[in-house]
Design an enzyme around this catalytic site. Structure first.
Site, short mmCIF file in Angstrom:
data_model
loop_
_atom_site.label_atom_id
_atom_site.label_comp_id
_atom_site.label_asym_id
_atom_site.label_seq_id
_atom_site.Cartn_x
_atom_site.Cartn_y
_atom_site.Cartn_z
N GLY A 118 36.19 11.14 57.31
CA GLY A 118 35.79 11.20 55.90
C GLY A 118 34.99 10.02 55.40
N LYS A 119 34.43 9.23 56.32
CA LYS A 119 33.66 8.05 55.88
C LYS A 119 32.45 8.46 55.05
CE LYS A 119 32.86 6.52 60.02
NZ LYS A 119 33.52 7.59 60.79
N THR A 120 31.68 9.42 55.57
CA THR A 120 30.47 9.85 54.86
C THR A 120 30.83 10.51 53.53
OG1 THR A 120 29.31 10.19 56.96
CG2 THR A 120 28.39 11.27 55.01
N ALA A 121 31.87 11.33 53.54
CA ALA A 121 32.28 11.99 52.30
C ALA A 121 32.70 10.97 51.25
CB ALA A 121 33.42 12.96 52.59
N GLU A 144 22.03 9.54 61.00
CA GLU A 144 22.56 10.61 61.83
C GLU A 144 22.55 11.98 61.14
OE1 GLU A 144 27.25 9.78 60.72
OE2 GLU A 144 26.48 9.19 62.68
N SER A 152 34.92 11.83 61.99
CA SER A 152 35.48 12.94 61.22
C SER A 152 36.71 12.55 60.40
CB SER A 152 35.85 14.11 62.16
OG SER A 152 34.70 14.56 62.85
N ARG A 178 26.40 18.46 51.45
CA ARG A 178 27.69 17.80 51.23
C ARG A 178 27.90 17.44 49.76
NH1 ARG A 178 30.68 14.09 55.54
NH2 ARG A 178 30.41 15.38 57.40
#
Length: 256
Positions: free
Chosen positions: A217-220, A243, A215, A252
């Site tokens: 912000g890696k994916t964002a 995932e 949580s 997103r």
């Protein structure tokens, strides 16, 4: 030829003479072993006798011993393999017709190509046999066939040492062209100015790992880079996730 599998080499893709030339060249000049070891494994040889001989050459080289007629025969005899490959006479025959300063690069490519073709045939035949039995789900058979072919692709011959002239010719010419155009970003721009300044963009063949606690912000961040590349630079971008579902990823992107 005192090997029992000679006929096998004629039923499958193989070049026995190229294999003999490689083995003979190594016996004549141990420097040739360095060329062969960079690209060849014992399994790449089509004949069992040649696989045994090359395996013993590997043993000699790894123990820092010379590879010659005497040491090779001794090593084969120690492993009870000398008679199986055709005795000393066959080892001696490998030297017939080998030039004083042999170049085996082309022979290595031939042997690797034939080994790759044999591997493809084995993978295809295994898939056909399993499909004919109809005992496993089609998806499982397809997945294993894909895995076998992918493994063959991974084992393909790579490029060895390159001299400076080759590197300059292949790489620096493009850098000069970029310099003339005044571009500082030589890879894919992320459109994060400071990051692009430090990295000159995301470069080809690089594996870039974004690490951090959950949580954070890696994916964002990764999706923002993908969005910038797609929207700003009109690049085609693929997003893979182990995932998150497709719907979650799409939401997103839309929210951003």
């Amino acid at each position: 030829m005192a090997t029992t599998d000679y006929s096998l080499a004629h039923s499958l893709p193989a070049n026995v003479e190229a294999e003999r030339s490689i083995l003979g060249a190594i016996l004549l000049d141990n420097f040739a072993y360095n060329q062969a070891a960079e690209s060849l494994k014992p399994d790449n040889f089509s004949l069992d006798s040649h696989r045994r001989i090359y395996s013993r050459m590997v043993d000699l080289a790894e123990s820092a011993r010379a590879i010659d007629l005497i040491t090779l025969c001794e090593e084969l005899d120690r492993h009870k393999e000398l008679e199986a490959i055709g005795d000393v006479a066959y080892i001696s025959s490998l030297l017939d017709g080998v030039p004083d300063r042999p170049s085996i690069e082309h022979y290595i490519q031939i042997v690797r190509d034939k080994a790759l073709l044999r591997g493809l045939m084995h993978a295809a035949n295994a898939a056909i046999a399993r499909a004919a039995e109809q005992s496993d789900p089609a998806e499982d058979i397809l997945n294993e066939a894909e895995a076998a072919i992918f493994q063959l692709s991974e084992n393909r011959i790579g490029r060895g040492f390159m001299d400076i002239t080759e590197i300059v010719k292949e790489s620096f010419g493009s850098v000069d062209a970029l310099l003339q155009r005044g571009q500082r970003v030589t890879g894919l721009a992320t459109h994060y100015t400071d990051l692009d300044e430090m990295t000159s963009g995301l470069q080809r063949a690089d594996l870039i790992i974004i690490a951090g606690r959950p949580s954070m912000g890696k994916t964002a961040f990764a999706l923002n880079i993908a969005e910038n590349a797609a929207v700003e630079d009109k690049k085609v971008v693929g997003v893979f996730s182990l995932e998150m579902s497709r719907e979650a990823l799409l939401l997103r992107l839309l929210c951003s």
